[in-house]
Design an enzyme around this catalytic site. Structure first.
Site, PDB file in Angstrom:
ATOM      1  CG  ASP A  12      -2.089   0.893   1.130  1.00  0.00           C
ATOM      2  OD1 ASP A  12      -1.994   1.915   0.440  1.00  0.00           O
ATOM      3  OD2 ASP A  12      -3.131   0.586   1.732  1.00  0.00           O
ATOM      4  CD  GLN A  13       0.152   6.410   1.098  1.00  0.00           C
ATOM      5  OE1 GLN A  13      -1.054   6.257   1.193  1.00  0.00           O
ATOM      6  NE2 GLN A  13       0.822   7.212   1.910  1.00  0.00           N
ATOM      7  CB  CYS A  52      -6.823   2.468  -0.805  1.00  0.00           C
ATOM      8  SG  CYS A  52      -5.375   3.027   0.104  1.00  0.00           S
ATOM      9  CG  HIS A 102     -10.350   0.227   1.062  1.00  0.00           C
ATOM     10  ND1 HIS A 102      -9.508   1.263   1.377  1.00  0.00           N
ATOM     11  CD2 HIS A 102     -11.571   0.590   1.518  1.00  0.00           C
ATOM     12  CE1 HIS A 102     -10.194   2.229   1.984  1.00  0.00           C
ATOM     13  NE2 HIS A 102     -11.450   1.825   2.079  1.00  0.00           N
ATOM     14  CG  ASP A 290      -2.790   0.688  -2.872  1.00  0.00           C
ATOM     15  OD1 ASP A 290      -1.648   1.154  -2.705  1.00  0.00           O
ATOM     16  OD2 ASP A 290      -3.670   0.728  -1.986  1.00  0.00           O
ATOM     17  CG  HIS A 291      -2.113   4.573  -3.917  1.00  0.00           C
ATOM     18  ND1 HIS A 291      -1.367   5.126  -2.899  1.00  0.00           N
ATOM     19  CD2 HIS A 291      -3.204   4.024  -3.325  1.00  0.00           C
ATOM     20  CE1 HIS A 291      -1.973   4.922  -1.755  1.00  0.00           C
ATOM     21  NE2 HIS A 291      -3.093   4.244  -1.980  1.00  0.00           N
TER      22      HIS A 291
END
Length: 503
Positions: A12-13, A52, A102, A290-291
């Site tokens: 994540d991130q 997300c 999510h 995801d990003h």
């Protein structure tokens, strides 16, 4: 022929700018570096949306947020949207999720046969933005800069507790699969919440980065020098109520890098189980995020932007029998589902008219990609949908409210020169603007987002009034079927739970 198992690691991130061709040299990531050396490495991979839930829904379905309806972190992914879990399960795969995806709404599986943990984020509509109130900050759930000012060391935290659990259950799932006697292949998705802020790391990993230069390559800019959307992000993140020092930036980035090492350690543990259970030679391994995270570049933090730090992601695929190579062509997380289908021999013809991704395997054999990479954003910090096109060296960002942006990433990797107002590039701007018009009806998109937000506001308020029944996933542990119980034969149990048998 026995189908290959699949393990998908999603973090994540994690910014793809730190993965120019596998992990950057300064990162202490021995497991990811070893994996990258054996893999297809996509140097210019992008999320479908820099947030997300929209990104993850697009990743799993191969559809842009404007198709899935997952515009923000409180939007429901409809149960009739096929995901890679549906496609693989349909042909006999055992599909398991350990960790975050999510999902919002009562469907908390979306094709997974088993889910081993709950999610770290709420499954209801409480985080719905409101386009009717542009510029209004929703204090109780919007990001703020406290993640930067409170950065540092901790031996446990909400997120560390979560990811420790994700790893434990992922390892157990591999052991369980190894002990089975059927031939069903496994698709195990392991999804961590790190290195997402808060920027807090365990001392063990923090100490790995004592000598790393932690300042951004592009220093903070005055608020007025930023483009309109970046100013909206600053306002959404409550920047005026915080003073960010150079030391805050250094500590936050150090903790972020430390948490990348923490994730690497966890992935290494899972890959060790895969190896010792003799599955590694018949298992596809995919790693992505995801990003990204702006990490203080130009003063911006977190995501919600089409700038490279926020929208570019790592994407690594180890495919048994396929030679490792580095691929510079821009690609998308939208391409993961069609690629998995291609590898598993699944036809997506039934849903192809509504799909936005394409298989990555032709690129590995030298076939040129024709379609550009598309991105969308319509969540907090925006007042109307934004779209982006990455085509070759160019990136074009467009919103009906803002002046367009055109960057040449080969010449300007930090996106400091906007060519959209340059007469020498008018033809390029006109070409991209026409592509936007051909691909999106932005007025219709805006209306759909507003309708979705309005419906969810009503439903959320109603469901929180009176007796509350949450949608959050409750993992089923089935303790009566584990270890020794009186309805089980001890000798048979001990034999079935041993791997390998007889060695």
């Amino acid at each position: 022929m026995k189908r290959q198992n699949i393990i998908i690691f999603m973090v994540d991130q994690l910014s793809g700018t730190l993965f120019p061709d596998g992990p950057a040299e300064f990162l202490h990531t021995p497991n990811l570096k070893a994996l990258a050396a054996q893999s297809l490495r996509f140097q210019n991979a992008y999320c479908a949306s820099p947030l997300c839930a929209p990104s993850r829904a697009s990743f799993m379905s191969g559809q842009l947020p404007s198709r899935t309806g997952v515009y923000d972190n409180a939007a429901e992914c409809a149960s009739d949207i096929p995901t890679y879990a549906h496609h693989l399960r349909r042909i006999g795969y055992r599909t398991i999720l350990s960790g975050k995806m999510h999902f919002v709404g009562p469907d908390q599986l979306h094709g997974f046969e088993q889910r081993l943990t709950t999610d770290i984020y709420p499954a209801d509509f409480g985080w719905t933005p409101d386009y009717r109130k542009p510029g209004e900050r929703i204090d109780w759930w919007y990001h703020n800069m406290g993640s930067i000012t409170n950065s540092g060391v901790a031996e446990t935290s909400n997120q560390l507790e979560y990811d420790d659990e994700v790893t434990h259950h992922a390892k157990r799932a591999l052991y369980d699969h190894a002990c089975r006697t059927d031939d069903k292949p496994l698709c195990l998705t392991v999804s961590f919440t790190h290195p997402h802020d808060p920027y807090v790391a365990r001392r063990k990993y923090w100490d790995l980065y004592k000598s790393v230069a932690n300042l951004p390559a592009v220093a903070a800019m005055d608020y007025e020098r930023h483009d309109p959307h970046s100013r909206r992000i600053f306002d959404a993140n409550d920047w005026r109520n915080y003073t960010i020092s150079e030391q805050d930036i250094i500590r936050s980035r150090r903790a972020y890098f430390a948490n990348i090492s923490y994730i690497d350690d966890n992935i290494g543990q899972i890959l060790d189980v895969l190896k010792h259970c003799r599955m590694d030679e018949n298992t596809i391994v995919l790693f992505c995020s995801d990003h990204g995270d702006m990490l203080g570049e130009r003063g911006l933090w977190f995501k919600m932007s089409f700038f490279e730090g926020s929208s570019r992601v790592p994407l690594i695929m180890r495919i048994p029998g396929m030679a490792p190579q580095s691929i510079t062509t821009p690609v998308s997380l939208l391409d993961v589902t069609p690629t998995l289908a291609d590898l598993a021999g699944i036809s997506l013809s039934e849903i192809e008219p509504w799909a936005d991704g394409e298989s990555l395997l032709p690129l590995a054999s030298g076939t040129r990609r024709i379609s550009p990479v598309l991105m969308e954003y319509a969540a907090e910090g925006s007042h109307a949908p934004l779209v982006s096109i990455r085509d070759g060296n160019w990136k074009f960002n467009y919103c009906e409210l803002d002046p367009p942006q055109l960057f040449n990433l080969a010449e300007d990797p930090h996106e400091l020169t906007n060519h959209a107002g340059n007469l020498a590039h008018r033809n390029k701007v006109d070409e991209f603007t026409q592509q936007v018009r051909n691909r999106w009806n932005l007025n219709q998109y805006d209306a759909a987002v507003r309708e979705s937000q309005a419906r969810r506001q009503v439903v959320y308020e109603a469901l929180r009034n009176g007796e509350y029944y949450p949608w959050d996933f409750e993992p089923l542990r089935r303790a009566s079927q584990r270890y020794m119980r009186n309805h089980l034969d001890l000798d048979s149990l001990e034999e079935s739970r041993r791997f390998p048998r007889g060695d």
